[in-house]
Motif scaffolding. Structure first.
Motif, PDB file in Angstrom:
ATOM      1  N   ALA A 118       0.825  -1.205   0.000  1.00  0.00           N
ATOM      2  CA  ALA A 118       0.000   0.000   0.000  1.00  0.00           C
ATOM      3  C   ALA A 118       0.862   1.259   0.000  1.00  0.00           C
ATOM      4  N   LEU A 119       1.939   1.250   0.744  1.00  0.00           N
ATOM      5  CA  LEU A 119       2.834   2.409   0.764  1.00  0.00           C
ATOM      6  C   LEU A 119       3.514   2.613  -0.588  1.00  0.00           C
ATOM      7  N   THR A 120       3.922   1.525  -1.243  1.00  0.00           N
ATOM      8  CA  THR A 120       4.535   1.625  -2.564  1.00  0.00           C
ATOM      9  C   THR A 120       3.540   2.174  -3.577  1.00  0.00           C
ATOM     10  N   GLY A 121       2.316   1.693  -3.530  1.00  0.00           N
ATOM     11  CA  GLY A 121       1.286   2.188  -4.443  1.00  0.00           C
ATOM     12  C   GLY A 121       1.004   3.660  -4.234  1.00  0.00           C
ATOM     13  N   GLN A 122       0.954   4.086  -2.978  1.00  0.00           N
ATOM     14  CA  GLN A 122       0.719   5.500  -2.700  1.00  0.00           C
ATOM     15  C   GLN A 122       1.885   6.352  -3.177  1.00  0.00           C
ATOM     16  N   HIS A 123       3.103   5.813  -3.069  1.00  0.00           N
ATOM     17  CA  HIS A 123       4.285   6.538  -3.557  1.00  0.00           C
ATOM     18  C   HIS A 123       4.190   6.753  -5.069  1.00  0.00           C
ATOM     19  N   TYR A 124       3.787   5.702  -5.798  1.00  0.00           N
ATOM     20  CA  TYR A 124       3.642   5.828  -7.251  1.00  0.00           C
ATOM     21  C   TYR A 124       2.522   6.811  -7.612  1.00  0.00           C
ATOM     22  N   ALA A 125       1.427   6.794  -6.874  1.00  0.00           N
ATOM     23  CA  ALA A 125       0.326   7.723  -7.147  1.00  0.00           C
ATOM     24  C   ALA A 125       0.764   9.164  -6.904  1.00  0.00           C
ATOM     25  N   ASP A 126       1.521   9.391  -5.832  1.00  0.00           N
ATOM     26  CA  ASP A 126       2.027  10.738  -5.562  1.00  0.00           C
ATOM     27  C   ASP A 126       2.995  11.202  -6.662  1.00  0.00           C
ATOM     28  N   ALA A 127       3.828  10.281  -7.167  1.00  0.00           N
ATOM     29  CA  ALA A 127       4.765  10.634  -8.235  1.00  0.00           C
ATOM     30  C   ALA A 127       4.016  10.992  -9.518  1.00  0.00           C
ATOM     31  N   ARG A 128       2.935  10.288  -9.824  1.00  0.00           N
ATOM     32  CA  ARG A 128       2.130  10.605 -11.012  1.00  0.00           C
ATOM     33  C   ARG A 128       1.496  11.984 -10.882  1.00  0.00           C
ATOM     34  N   GLU A 129       0.988  12.298  -9.713  1.00  0.00           N
ATOM     35  CA  GLU A 129       0.348  13.592  -9.503  1.00  0.00           C
ATOM     36  C   GLU A 129       1.360  14.734  -9.524  1.00  0.00           C
ATOM     37  N   ALA A 130       2.607  14.459  -9.180  1.00  0.00           N
ATOM     38  CA  ALA A 130       3.629  15.513  -9.144  1.00  0.00           C
ATOM     39  C   ALA A 130       4.105  15.889 -10.538  1.00  0.00           C
ATOM     40  N   ARG A 131       3.959  14.971 -11.521  1.00  0.00           N
ATOM     41  CA  ARG A 131       4.388  15.283 -12.885  1.00  0.00           C
ATOM     42  C   ARG A 131       3.468  16.348 -13.494  1.00  0.00           C
ATOM     43  N   PRO A 132       4.027  17.249 -14.287  1.00  0.00           N
ATOM     44  CA  PRO A 132       3.169  18.269 -14.912  1.00  0.00           C
ATOM     45  C   PRO A 132       2.262  17.626 -15.965  1.00  0.00           C
ATOM     46  N   HIS A 133       1.022  17.998 -15.934  1.00  0.00           N
ATOM     47  CA  HIS A 133       0.072  17.475 -16.929  1.00  0.00           C
ATOM     48  C   HIS A 133      -0.990  18.535 -17.201  1.00  0.00           C
ATOM     49  N   ARG A 134      -1.605  18.371 -18.360  1.00  0.00           N
ATOM     50  CA  ARG A 134      -2.630  19.318 -18.769  1.00  0.00           C
ATOM     51  C   ARG A 134      -3.984  18.835 -18.292  1.00  0.00           C
ATOM     52  N   LEU A 135      -4.781  19.722 -17.801  1.00  0.00           N
ATOM     53  CA  LEU A 135      -6.125  19.335 -17.396  1.00  0.00           C
ATOM     54  C   LEU A 135      -6.964  19.125 -18.649  1.00  0.00           C
ATOM     55  N   PRO A 136      -7.879  18.183 -18.634  1.00  0.00           N
ATOM     56  CA  PRO A 136      -8.722  17.958 -19.820  1.00  0.00           C
ATOM     57  C   PRO A 136      -9.644  19.154 -20.071  1.00  0.00           C
ATOM     58  N   LEU A 137      -9.793  19.470 -21.357  1.00  0.00           N
ATOM     59  CA  LEU A 137     -10.639  20.609 -21.725  1.00  0.00           C
ATOM     60  C   LEU A 137     -12.090  20.176 -21.767  1.00  0.00           C
ATOM     61  N   GLN A 138     -12.943  21.130 -21.548  1.00  0.00           N
ATOM     62  CA  GLN A 138     -14.363  20.852 -21.597  1.00  0.00           C
ATOM     63  C   GLN A 138     -14.801  20.738 -23.056  1.00  0.00           C
ATOM     64  N   GLY A 139     -15.597  19.742 -23.330  1.00  0.00           N
ATOM     65  CA  GLY A 139     -16.082  19.651 -24.703  1.00  0.00           C
ATOM     66  C   GLY A 139     -15.950  18.247 -25.287  1.00  0.00           C
ATOM     67  N   GLY A 140     -15.581  17.287 -24.518  1.00  0.00           N
ATOM     68  CA  GLY A 140     -15.602  15.928 -25.045  1.00  0.00           C
ATOM     69  C   GLY A 140     -14.218  15.329 -25.229  1.00  0.00           C
ATOM     70  N   THR A 141     -14.184  14.299 -26.017  1.00  0.00           N
ATOM     71  CA  THR A 141     -12.962  13.538 -26.240  1.00  0.00           C
ATOM     72  C   THR A 141     -12.099  14.237 -27.272  1.00  0.00           C
ATOM     73  N   PRO A 142     -10.780  14.411 -27.025  1.00  0.00           N
ATOM     74  CA  PRO A 142      -9.929  15.048 -28.013  1.00  0.00           C
ATOM     75  C   PRO A 142      -9.722  14.140 -29.220  1.00  0.00           C
ATOM     76  N   LYS A 143      -9.465  14.773 -30.403  1.00  0.00           N
ATOM     77  CA  LYS A 143      -9.286  14.003 -31.637  1.00  0.00           C
ATOM     78  C   LYS A 143      -7.836  13.825 -31.960  1.00  0.00           C
TER      79      LYS A 143
END
Length: 97
Positions: free
Chosen positions: A72-97
Motif C-alpha cells: 500500500a505504501l509503494t502504491g501510494q508513492h507511485y500515485a504521488d509521483a504521477r500527480e507531481a508530474r506536470p500534466h494538462r487538465l482535460p478541456l471541456q467539450g468531449g474527447t480530443p481528436k
C-alpha cells in the motif's frame, strides 16, 4: 416368518447397543502418549497477563485504524509521483481528436 422378523429386530437392537458402548467418547483413553505430551506442553506455558485486542483501542482489531502495508505504501508513492508530474487538465467539450 414372524419369529425370524422378531429375531432380526432383536439382533439389530442388541448390536446397536453394543456398538454404541464402544465409542471413544464413551470411554476416553486417559494417559495416552499424545495426551501426556499435550498436558505437559499446556503446563509449560508461561502464566501471566495477555493483552486482549478486542477493538476497544486504536490499535485493536476492528477499530477502523488502518495500518498500511509495504504494498500500500509503494502504491501510494507511485500515485504521488504521477500527480507531481506536470500534466494538462482535460478541456471541456468531449474527447480530443
Amino acid at each position: 416368518m414372524k419369529t425370524t422378523l422378531v429375531l432380526t429386530a432383536t439382533s439389530l437392537l442388541v448390536s446397536g447397543a453394543y456398538a454404541q458402548s464402544q465409542l471413544q467418547e464413551a470411554a476416553p483413553q486417559f494417559n495416552s502418549r499424545p495426551q501426556i505430551v499435550a498436558e505437559s506442553m499446556k503446563d509449560a506455558r508461561p502464566r501471566g497477563f495477555v493483552p486482549i485486542n478486542d477493538g476497544s483501542t486504536a490499535n485493536g482489531a476492528g477499530s477502523g485504524v488502518m495500518k498500511p502495508g509495504k504494498a500500500a505504501l509503494t502504491g501510494q508513492h507511485y500515485a504521488d509521483a504521477r500527480e507531481a508530474r506536470p500534466h494538462r487538465l482535460p478541456l471541456q467539450g468531449g474527447t480530443p481528436k
